[in-house]
Design an enzyme around this catalytic site. Sequence first.
Site, short mmCIF file in Angstrom:
data_model
loop_
_atom_site.label_atom_id
_atom_site.label_comp_id
_atom_site.label_asym_id
_atom_site.label_seq_id
_atom_site.Cartn_x
_atom_site.Cartn_y
_atom_site.Cartn_z
CB CYS A 88 -1.66 0.15 1.56
SG CYS A 88 -2.10 -0.93 1.33
CE LYS A 145 -4.71 1.92 2.08
NZ LYS A 145 -5.37 0.33 2.30
CG ASP A 161 -2.77 -0.48 -3.54
OD1 ASP A 161 -4.01 -1.41 -4.04
OD2 ASP A 161 -2.92 -0.17 -1.76
#
Length: 568
Positions: A73, A138, A321
């Site tokens: 991430c 996010k 990602d």
Amino acid sequence: MAAVKFELFLLFLCVVQAHATNKTKQPNIVFLHVESTDGRTYYQDSLVPIPNIRKLQARGVSFLNHYANVPICCPSRASMWSGRQPHNIPHVHNGIKVNGAWNNYEGVGEDGNSTVSVNDLIGPHLQSAGYNVHLAGKTDWVSGGHSLTTMVDSWSIYARFPYSQPATGGFHIWGDCGGNLSVLPGNKSAHEGDWKLLEKNIEWIAANGTTSQPFFLYQGMNIVHPPYNTSQVYMDRIPIDKIKIPQWIPYEKMHPCDFQTSMKKGCALPYKYQDTEKWKRNIISGYYAMIAEYDDMVGEYVAAIENEMLTDGTIFVLSSDHGDMQTEHQQFYKMVPYEASSHVPLVIAPGNNFKNLKFRGEVSALTSMVDVFPTFLSLAGAQVPKSADGMSLIPFLETGESPKHPTSIISQFHGENLVMSWYMVREGDIKAVFWGTGKEHTPQLFNLSSDPDEANNLALDPMYKNLVARMEKLLLAQVNYPAVSLNVAKYNIDMAKWWVNTEPKWKCILNGTCGQGSRGQKTLNDDWGDLWQLGPSSYFKAWYEWINGDPVVRPCLSSLEHNWPPKP
């Protein structure tokens, strides 16, 4: 009455013309960045039903061989948003100079004290180019944002803790290989947070999209990230019987570093249910169902842009990602160089205003996430910093080709769930993986054309010796990987010592005997503490040997047991 109608018609034409004029030079950009998506699920022969993504693919470009430069991430996002390879993101963290985004505890720095900070990312560059930038969901590209377990496990990858695969499943600290599939009844979503944010963003489009200022709208979705939670309505879309079930090989035949990773992910537990067709089929189908739900989210964004008559002046960009192993190679989660983990989707769909971006179809050239940064800046007419490691993808959008684009890509990782740094390089259909400093283990070499499952390590065959050497030369041209591995080993010890010196409760956090640390940090994952309680003295001995020793790269252990049983 006819005159009134004519005037309204002229007004309508002026509005449409204004939209076209305002968006021709600087496009609106809608960037949807989803979690944990294997790039192969967007292939045309994929079992995953994604009709809305298919429509964007049809009116744009699909990059078939797109990779995360670090498949986890925070570092992946830091790399993409800065346009820098993870070993080229120097920053200051906890008062320590960190030379790269090595693990999920490291990304860019928070301020100007770092060489690469939040001020150097896509958003500020586009704002300087006149964009209304709206970031939602996010983000996760700043150092220090992940769990205590992420920190400690990442730093201690070279500590050789006691373990027994037959007795406990090894040194497992990340749950039960993703656990079991959870399916909510009907259309009740397990991902309501993403949907609620989507609704707010659609309102933002209605309020901001019709102004003369171009916008950059980003939503970082949490959906597709494990645990594998979905809804029955999406499960019903998946052709479960057609799913290919990965076959697991005996532990003795696994690469030592793969074996260690499988144990740490809880995928080598002595439970029989994991290595069954039913369990694997459930996990994969649930994973596909989450992607199907995300496709519905994409459809809502497309409809919102259409409703505001912004389609012609807007470019959609879809990516992820990193991927997810979804039971391949006896793993779940990401962090490894296999295709399911490192290969991610990229779709760029321009509106009709951008006549130069006329190519429609698939691009098979190798690209990676560092290319996204210069692409966004170039689309906006902004100057691309010389520090960027990537190259703009605009030539592919124009003609489907880019003769100057690099013919190889690299990826790497150094953090949790591993016991050694790895580096991947791909050119054409050939993919090589090098471990540590290159001296600790035989590399891995795969031909993705003849061996898409990455099951046959050609590097074990002497006839491929020259090809291995060629691939290593390609890798070394982009990163001095032996030096990076040693630098990471030193960083690990430096950070662990910082933590020990600043956390009064570090001992009880490690052995699972205290509820939380002095900063309100929760203790490490339960299975970490449970294992340490089997023999605290042996685990502490391994910790002290590592943290008080020299920064070295230690080989991955291949034995089913190590220093077992531990001493109390």
